[in-house]
Design a protein around this motif. Structure first.
Motif, PDB file in Angstrom:
ATOM      1  N   ALA A  66       0.954  -1.195  -0.108  1.00 23.46           N
ATOM      2  CA  ALA A  66       0.001  -0.004  -0.166  1.00 23.46           C
ATOM      3  C   ALA A  66       0.837   1.287  -0.046  1.00 23.46           C
ATOM      4  O   ALA A  66       0.328   2.356  -0.022  1.00 23.46           O
ATOM      5  CB  ALA A  66      -0.990  -0.062   1.154  1.00 23.46           C
ATOM      6  N   ASP A  67       2.312   1.078   0.140  1.00 24.27           N
ATOM      7  CA  ASP A  67       3.090   2.098   0.166  1.00 24.27           C
ATOM      8  C   ASP A  67       2.881   3.184   1.290  1.00 24.27           C
ATOM      9  O   ASP A  67       3.052   4.533   1.264  1.00 24.27           O
ATOM     10  CB  ASP A  67       2.763   3.005  -1.386  1.00 24.27           C
ATOM     11  N   VAL A  68       2.833   2.322   2.496  1.00 25.51           N
ATOM     12  CA  VAL A  68       2.827   3.295   3.499  1.00 25.51           C
ATOM     13  C   VAL A  68       3.558   2.351   4.724  1.00 25.51           C
ATOM     14  O   VAL A  68       4.169   1.334   4.358  1.00 25.51           O
ATOM     15  CB  VAL A  68       1.529   3.386   4.302  1.00 25.51           C
ATOM     16  N   GLU A  69       3.947   2.961   5.838  1.00 26.38           N
ATOM     17  CA  GLU A  69       4.847   2.298   6.703  1.00 26.38           C
ATOM     18  C   GLU A  69       4.109   2.311   7.933  1.00 26.38           C
ATOM     19  O   GLU A  69       3.388   3.296   8.361  1.00 26.38           O
ATOM     20  CB  GLU A  69       6.056   3.221   7.167  1.00 26.38           C
ATOM     21  N   ILE A  70       4.135   1.101   8.519  1.00 32.02           N
ATOM     22  CA  ILE A  70       3.426   1.020   9.877  1.00 32.02           C
ATOM     23  C   ILE A  70       4.691   0.406  10.803  1.00 32.02           C
ATOM     24  O   ILE A  70       5.606  -0.282  10.264  1.00 32.02           O
ATOM     25  CB  ILE A  70       2.399   0.238   9.948  1.00 32.02           C
ATOM     26  N   SER A  71       4.543   0.682  12.086  1.00 30.13           N
ATOM     27  CA  SER A  71       5.692  -0.009  13.019  1.00 30.13           C
ATOM     28  C   SER A  71       4.782  -1.387  13.717  1.00 30.13           C
ATOM     29  O   SER A  71       3.556  -1.391  13.932  1.00 30.13           O
ATOM     30  CB  SER A  71       6.046   0.663  14.111  1.00 30.13           C
ATOM     31  N   PHE A  72       5.572  -2.236  13.876  1.00 31.25           N
ATOM     32  CA  PHE A  72       4.854  -3.688  14.363  1.00 31.25           C
ATOM     33  C   PHE A  72       5.723  -4.460  15.544  1.00 31.25           C
ATOM     34  O   PHE A  72       6.875  -4.690  15.223  1.00 31.25           O
ATOM     35  CB  PHE A  72       4.613  -4.709  13.307  1.00 31.25           C
ATOM     36  N   GLU A  73       5.515  -4.076  16.929  1.00 30.24           N
ATOM     37  CA  GLU A  73       6.127  -4.617  17.992  1.00 30.24           C
ATOM     38  C   GLU A  73       5.341  -6.016  18.504  1.00 30.24           C
ATOM     39  O   GLU A  73       4.106  -6.114  18.655  1.00 30.24           O
ATOM     40  CB  GLU A  73       5.923  -3.919  19.057  1.00 30.24           C
ATOM     41  N   VAL A  74       5.995  -7.349  18.139  1.00 27.82           N
ATOM     42  CA  VAL A  74       5.513  -8.543  18.484  1.00 27.82           C
ATOM     43  C   VAL A  74       5.968  -8.578  19.977  1.00 27.82           C
ATOM     44  O   VAL A  74       7.243  -8.797  20.572  1.00 27.82           O
ATOM     45  CB  VAL A  74       6.299  -9.741  17.965  1.00 27.82           C
ATOM     46  N   CYS A  75       4.923  -8.666  20.828  1.00 33.30           N
ATOM     47  CA  CYS A  75       5.092  -8.768  22.170  1.00 33.30           C
ATOM     48  C   CYS A  75       3.792  -8.932  23.072  1.00 33.30           C
ATOM     49  O   CYS A  75       2.726  -8.802  22.100  1.00 33.30           O
ATOM     50  CB  CYS A  75       5.558  -7.600  22.811  1.00 33.30           C
TER      51      CYS A  75
ATOM     52  N   GLY B 298       3.360   7.500  27.694  1.00 32.08           N
ATOM     53  CA  GLY B 298       2.988   8.878  27.209  1.00 32.08           C
ATOM     54  C   GLY B 298       3.530   9.182  25.844  1.00 32.08           C
ATOM     55  O   GLY B 298       3.305  10.554  25.389  1.00 32.08           O
ATOM     56  N   TYR B 299       3.371   8.066  24.817  1.00 32.38           N
ATOM     57  CA  TYR B 299       3.722   8.484  23.346  1.00 32.38           C
ATOM     58  C   TYR B 299       2.810   8.667  22.425  1.00 32.38           C
ATOM     59  O   TYR B 299       2.915   9.504  21.439  1.00 32.38           O
ATOM     60  CB  TYR B 299       4.545   7.316  22.780  1.00 32.38           C
ATOM     61  N   PHE B 300       1.491   8.150  22.723  1.00 33.57           N
ATOM     62  CA  PHE B 300       0.345   8.034  21.710  1.00 33.57           C
ATOM     63  C   PHE B 300      -0.749   9.181  22.100  1.00 33.57           C
ATOM     64  O   PHE B 300      -1.133   9.377  23.050  1.00 33.57           O
ATOM     65  CB  PHE B 300      -0.006   6.591  21.570  1.00 33.57           C
ATOM     66  N   ASP B 301      -1.272   9.668  20.939  1.00 31.56           N
ATOM     67  CA  ASP B 301      -2.494  10.285  20.824  1.00 31.56           C
ATOM     68  C   ASP B 301      -3.872   9.510  21.212  1.00 31.56           C
ATOM     69  O   ASP B 301      -4.602  10.019  21.623  1.00 31.56           O
ATOM     70  CB  ASP B 301      -2.528  11.287  19.737  1.00 31.56           C
TER      71      ASP B 301
ATOM     72  N   ASP C  63       9.738   2.384  28.692  1.00 27.98           N
ATOM     73  CA  ASP C  63      10.725   3.405  28.705  1.00 27.98           C
ATOM     74  C   ASP C  63      10.669   3.840  27.315  1.00 27.98           C
ATOM     75  O   ASP C  63      11.048   5.065  27.218  1.00 27.98           O
ATOM     76  CB  ASP C  63      12.205   2.528  28.722  1.00 27.98           C
ATOM     77  N   ARG C  64      10.213   3.423  26.159  1.00 26.74           N
ATOM     78  CA  ARG C  64       9.910   3.835  24.701  1.00 26.74           C
ATOM     79  C   ARG C  64       8.555   4.531  24.591  1.00 26.74           C
ATOM     80  O   ARG C  64       8.708   5.453  24.066  1.00 26.74           O
ATOM     81  CB  ARG C  64      10.259   2.802  24.018  1.00 26.74           C
TER      82      ARG C  64
ATOM     83  N   SER D  28      -1.232   4.469  30.513  1.00 31.41           N
ATOM     84  CA  SER D  28       0.208   4.584  30.620  1.00 31.41           C
ATOM     85  C   SER D  28       0.803   5.086  29.052  1.00 31.41           C
ATOM     86  O   SER D  28       1.504   5.956  28.864  1.00 31.41           O
ATOM     87  CB  SER D  28       1.133   3.705  31.140  1.00 31.41           C
ATOM     88  N   LEU D  29       0.153   4.546  28.098  1.00 35.31           N
ATOM     89  CA  LEU D  29       0.607   4.604  26.761  1.00 35.31           C
ATOM     90  C   LEU D  29       0.093   6.030  26.192  1.00 35.31           C
ATOM     91  O   LEU D  29       0.902   6.556  25.016  1.00 35.31           O
ATOM     92  CB  LEU D  29       0.037   3.647  25.943  1.00 35.31           C
ATOM     93  N   LEU D  30      -0.822   6.650  26.657  1.00 33.53           N
ATOM     94  CA  LEU D  30      -1.441   7.811  26.260  1.00 33.53           C
ATOM     95  C   LEU D  30      -0.735   9.300  26.624  1.00 33.53           C
ATOM     96  O   LEU D  30      -0.358   9.218  27.977  1.00 33.53           O
ATOM     97  CB  LEU D  30      -2.826   8.012  26.486  1.00 33.53           C
ATOM     98  N   LYS D  31      -0.841  10.108  25.839  1.00 34.86           N
ATOM     99  CA  LYS D  31      -0.166  11.505  26.202  1.00 34.86           C
ATOM    100  C   LYS D  31      -1.361  12.102  26.926  1.00 34.86           C
ATOM    101  O   LYS D  31      -2.538  11.787  27.007  1.00 34.86           O
ATOM    102  CB  LYS D  31      -0.052  12.515  25.248  1.00 34.86           C
ATOM    103  N   PRO D  32      -1.181  13.110  27.797  1.00 34.59           N
ATOM    104  CA  PRO D  32      -2.203  13.855  28.634  1.00 34.59           C
ATOM    105  C   PRO D  32      -3.407  14.449  27.332  1.00 34.59           C
ATOM    106  O   PRO D  32      -2.823  15.041  26.299  1.00 34.59           O
ATOM    107  CB  PRO D  32      -1.531  14.857  29.268  1.00 34.59           C
ATOM    108  N   GLY D  33      -4.264  14.375  27.199  1.00 36.26           N
ATOM    109  CA  GLY D  33      -5.285  14.714  26.469  1.00 36.26           C
ATOM    110  C   GLY D  33      -5.627  13.636  25.524  1.00 36.26           C
ATOM    111  O   GLY D  33      -6.397  13.795  24.457  1.00 36.26           O
ATOM    112  N   GLY D  34      -4.982  12.577  25.481  1.00 36.72           N
ATOM    113  CA  GLY D  34      -5.193  11.300  24.631  1.00 36.72           C
ATOM    114  C   GLY D  34      -6.294  10.494  24.924  1.00 36.72           C
ATOM    115  O   GLY D  34      -6.905  10.700  25.912  1.00 36.72           O
TER     116      GLY D  34
END
Length: 251
Positions: free
Chosen positions: A98-107, A119-122, A115-116, A146-152
């Motif tokens: 599709a000519d796009v990029e996604i990240s994929f964490e197998v976990c 608070g990273y995601f909207d 640590d990464r 925990s994954l969300l930014k404030p306002g997420g």
């Protein structure tokens, strides 16, 4: 990785890549559908996104990328967290086609690298039967918070707890008391698409199903502000609930 996650991983890596090719088409065929109508591929979930361009989305248990790729086409930065290597392979091949990029964490979602990603995601987004794979919903919701930014915002869509007492969606899972807290062994979601002899050999998943109040209270107790709770009719019978979508924010 905890024991029940190991079991679930085995189930979700059983013939998964080939299953997606049979069900959704080759990665190139799937990508073409995604590019032609990304909003349509998001289905009812499109109504819960305020925007797409430039937002960071955590797609929890995002499976084969069926929602991650359309979101990326629409301009979102998407990270899928999922337990299956086969799902990753299919998702990344669809994204490339599709000519796009996604990240994929197998976990295991319970072991996301905070640590990464703290608070990273909207937006944290999940759909299609996720909660029953986790035996401690309070722990799960704390991680989502925990994954969300404030306002997420969290968009949590799942099978309706009515499924506990009636197999209304024809998933061929046992009915039980609505208030049961039992953990039980059951077939993975796609087992019903296989021949009986193969089905008998497929790895099983470990499930814990929740009531409406357990879900809502877990959301509130970890600090979310509950904004909306929609119920959707079952695709097999529009007179009874089949799914719900819960919207909550981190203030």
């Amino acid at each position: 990785m905890i024991d029940y996650s190991i079991r679930n991983k085995k189930a979700w890596e059983y013939d998964a890549y080939d299953f997606w090719v049979r069900q959704s088409g080759t990665p190139r065929e799937r990508a073409q559908k995604d590019r032609e109508n990304p909003i349509g591929m998001l289905k009812k979930y499109a109504a819960y996104f305020d925007r797409y361009e430039g937002i960071r989305v955590a797609n929890i248990c995002g499976s084969c990328g069926k929602k991650a790729v359309p979101l990326a086409i629409l301009g979102a930065e998407v990270t899928v967290f999922d337990i299956s290597e086969d799902n990753k392979r299919y998702a990344l091949e669809v994204a490339a086609a599709a000519d796009v990029e996604i990240s994929f964490e197998v976990c295991d979602v319970l072991e996301i690298d905070m640590d990464r990603y703290k608070g990273y995601f909207d937006v944290v987004f999940m759909e299609g039967g996720i909660l029953h794979y986790f035996h401690d919903i309070d722990e799960f919701m704390n991680i989502m918070y925990s994954l969300l930014k404030p306002g997420g915002k969290m968009i949590c869509s799942d099978f309706h707890p009515f499924q506990k007492i009636s197999d209304i969606m024809n998933f061929e899972q046992p009915a039980m008391s609505y208030f049961s807290t039992d953990v039980f062994e059951g077939e993975m979601a796609h087992a019903r698409f296989y021949e009986e002899e193969i089905r008998k050999e497929m790895p099983k998943c470990s499930y814990r199903k929740y009531t409406v109040s357990e879900i809502i209270n877990a959301v509130i107790n970890c600090g979310f502000v509950l904004k909306k709770f929609d119920e959707h009719p079952a695709w097999t019978n529009e007179k009874v609930p089949g799914e719900f979508t819960l919207i909550a924010t981190r203030e």
